[in-house]
Scaffold this motif. Sequence first.
Motif, PDB file in Angstrom:
ATOM      1  N   ASN A  40       0.754  -1.353   0.013  1.00  0.00           N
ATOM      2  CA  ASN A  40       0.035   0.129  -0.038  1.00  0.00           C
ATOM      3  C   ASN A  40       0.843   1.366   0.042  1.00  0.00           C
ATOM      4  O   ASN A  40       0.386   2.343   0.274  1.00  0.00           O
ATOM      5  CB  ASN A  40      -0.762   0.113   1.208  1.00  0.00           C
ATOM      6  N   ASP A  41       2.113   0.838  -0.337  1.00  0.00           N
ATOM      7  CA  ASP A  41       3.083   2.287  -0.209  1.00  0.00           C
ATOM      8  C   ASP A  41       3.254   2.941   1.069  1.00  0.00           C
ATOM      9  O   ASP A  41       3.497   4.007   1.254  1.00  0.00           O
ATOM     10  CB  ASP A  41       2.777   3.142  -1.361  1.00  0.00           C
ATOM     11  N   VAL A  42       3.017   2.138   2.035  1.00  0.00           N
ATOM     12  CA  VAL A  42       3.333   2.768   3.469  1.00  0.00           C
ATOM     13  C   VAL A  42       4.621   2.384   4.002  1.00  0.00           C
ATOM     14  O   VAL A  42       4.925   1.138   3.977  1.00  0.00           O
ATOM     15  CB  VAL A  42       2.194   2.210   4.437  1.00  0.00           C
ATOM     16  N   SER A  43       5.335   3.211   4.695  1.00  0.00           N
ATOM     17  CA  SER A  43       6.429   2.747   5.086  1.00  0.00           C
ATOM     18  C   SER A  43       6.820   1.661   6.181  1.00  0.00           C
ATOM     19  O   SER A  43       6.022   1.444   7.089  1.00  0.00           O
ATOM     20  CB  SER A  43       7.351   4.039   5.730  1.00  0.00           C
ATOM     21  N   ILE A  44       7.721   0.889   5.799  1.00  0.00           N
ATOM     22  CA  ILE A  44       7.888  -0.227   6.806  1.00  0.00           C
ATOM     23  C   ILE A  44       9.332  -0.021   7.372  1.00  0.00           C
ATOM     24  O   ILE A  44       9.836  -1.030   8.203  1.00  0.00           O
ATOM     25  CB  ILE A  44       7.606  -1.692   6.007  1.00  0.00           C
ATOM     26  N   ASN A  45       9.774   1.052   7.305  1.00  0.00           N
ATOM     27  CA  ASN A  45      11.191   1.426   7.587  1.00  0.00           C
ATOM     28  C   ASN A  45      10.853   2.840   8.173  1.00  0.00           C
ATOM     29  O   ASN A  45      11.656   4.108   7.896  1.00  0.00           O
ATOM     30  CB  ASN A  45      12.279   1.390   6.695  1.00  0.00           C
ATOM     31  N   PRO A  46      10.160   3.002   9.270  1.00  0.00           N
ATOM     32  CA  PRO A  46       9.767   4.436   9.745  1.00  0.00           C
ATOM     33  C   PRO A  46      10.984   5.046  10.776  1.00  0.00           C
ATOM     34  O   PRO A  46      11.669   4.308  10.921  1.00  0.00           O
ATOM     35  CB  PRO A  46       8.520   4.467  10.699  1.00  0.00           C
ATOM     36  N   GLU A  47      11.084   6.391  10.474  1.00  0.00           N
ATOM     37  CA  GLU A  47      11.890   7.172  11.375  1.00  0.00           C
ATOM     38  C   GLU A  47      11.766   6.795  12.839  1.00  0.00           C
ATOM     39  O   GLU A  47      10.791   6.430  13.411  1.00  0.00           O
ATOM     40  CB  GLU A  47      11.717   8.459  11.217  1.00  0.00           C
ATOM     41  N   GLY A  48      12.783   6.686  13.586  1.00  0.00           N
ATOM     42  CA  GLY A  48      12.735   6.304  14.953  1.00  0.00           C
ATOM     43  C   GLY A  48      14.023   6.137  15.487  1.00  0.00           C
ATOM     44  O   GLY A  48      15.303   6.164  14.777  1.00  0.00           O
ATOM     45  N   ALA A  49      14.111   5.451  16.561  1.00  0.00           N
ATOM     46  CA  ALA A  49      15.655   5.297  17.473  1.00  0.00           C
ATOM     47  C   ALA A  49      16.109   4.006  16.701  1.00  0.00           C
ATOM     48  O   ALA A  49      17.398   4.079  16.654  1.00  0.00           O
ATOM     49  CB  ALA A  49      15.480   5.132  18.931  1.00  0.00           C
TER      50      ALA A  49
END
Length: 211
Positions: free
Chosen positions: A129-138
Amino acid sequence: MKKVIFVLSMFATCFSSEVIAQKNVSFGPLVGVNFSKLTGNQPYSDWKTGSTAGIFINYSGESRFGVNGQVLYSRMGGESPNGASKGHLDYLQIPIMGTYYLNGRGNKFRPKVMLGPYIGFLLKAVNENDVSINPEGATRPFKGVDGGAAMGAGFNYAIGRMVWLNADVRYNLGLTQVMNTVSDVHNRSWGINVGLSFPLGEYSPSTGTLR
């Protein structure tokens, strides 16, 4: 990773020196399809289909040996075993492969085998669905760099005085871990690639063509 970068640097240095010395060089666009998955205990352990596109440059010496360098956009990743979800890992890949032709210069059809290292830089990681599976975070799930070995076989075929069809079937063996959160996860992929090469520099005086 330092070892992968060192090997790539050595190949690039040798490639550049040969190009400068011989100028038997051709270049062109390349497109393909790949079938990829991720190893290890993670959600995307089944094969999925992706695409490849980019440019390449060939050097072919007077012997049967040559070098092929590429800059590619490649959509890799994998699919869940039940087919419910897909993970797309989009890389900028740079393979540099030594090439051995099974016959000599001057032949219209030249089978070849290829082997060399590659390095890949992660551009984005999304689901179907073109949703990030590598989101910004620690701790981001996926690493920014991948490296491994590319190997394959194919052929070059002259379709004109200055134009060659380049085709190959390739296997990419990822040798570096691609995840921060799960251990022993590597990229695996098969690819089918087709391109057209055009001359750059001087022709071989013996044949009047470049390979």
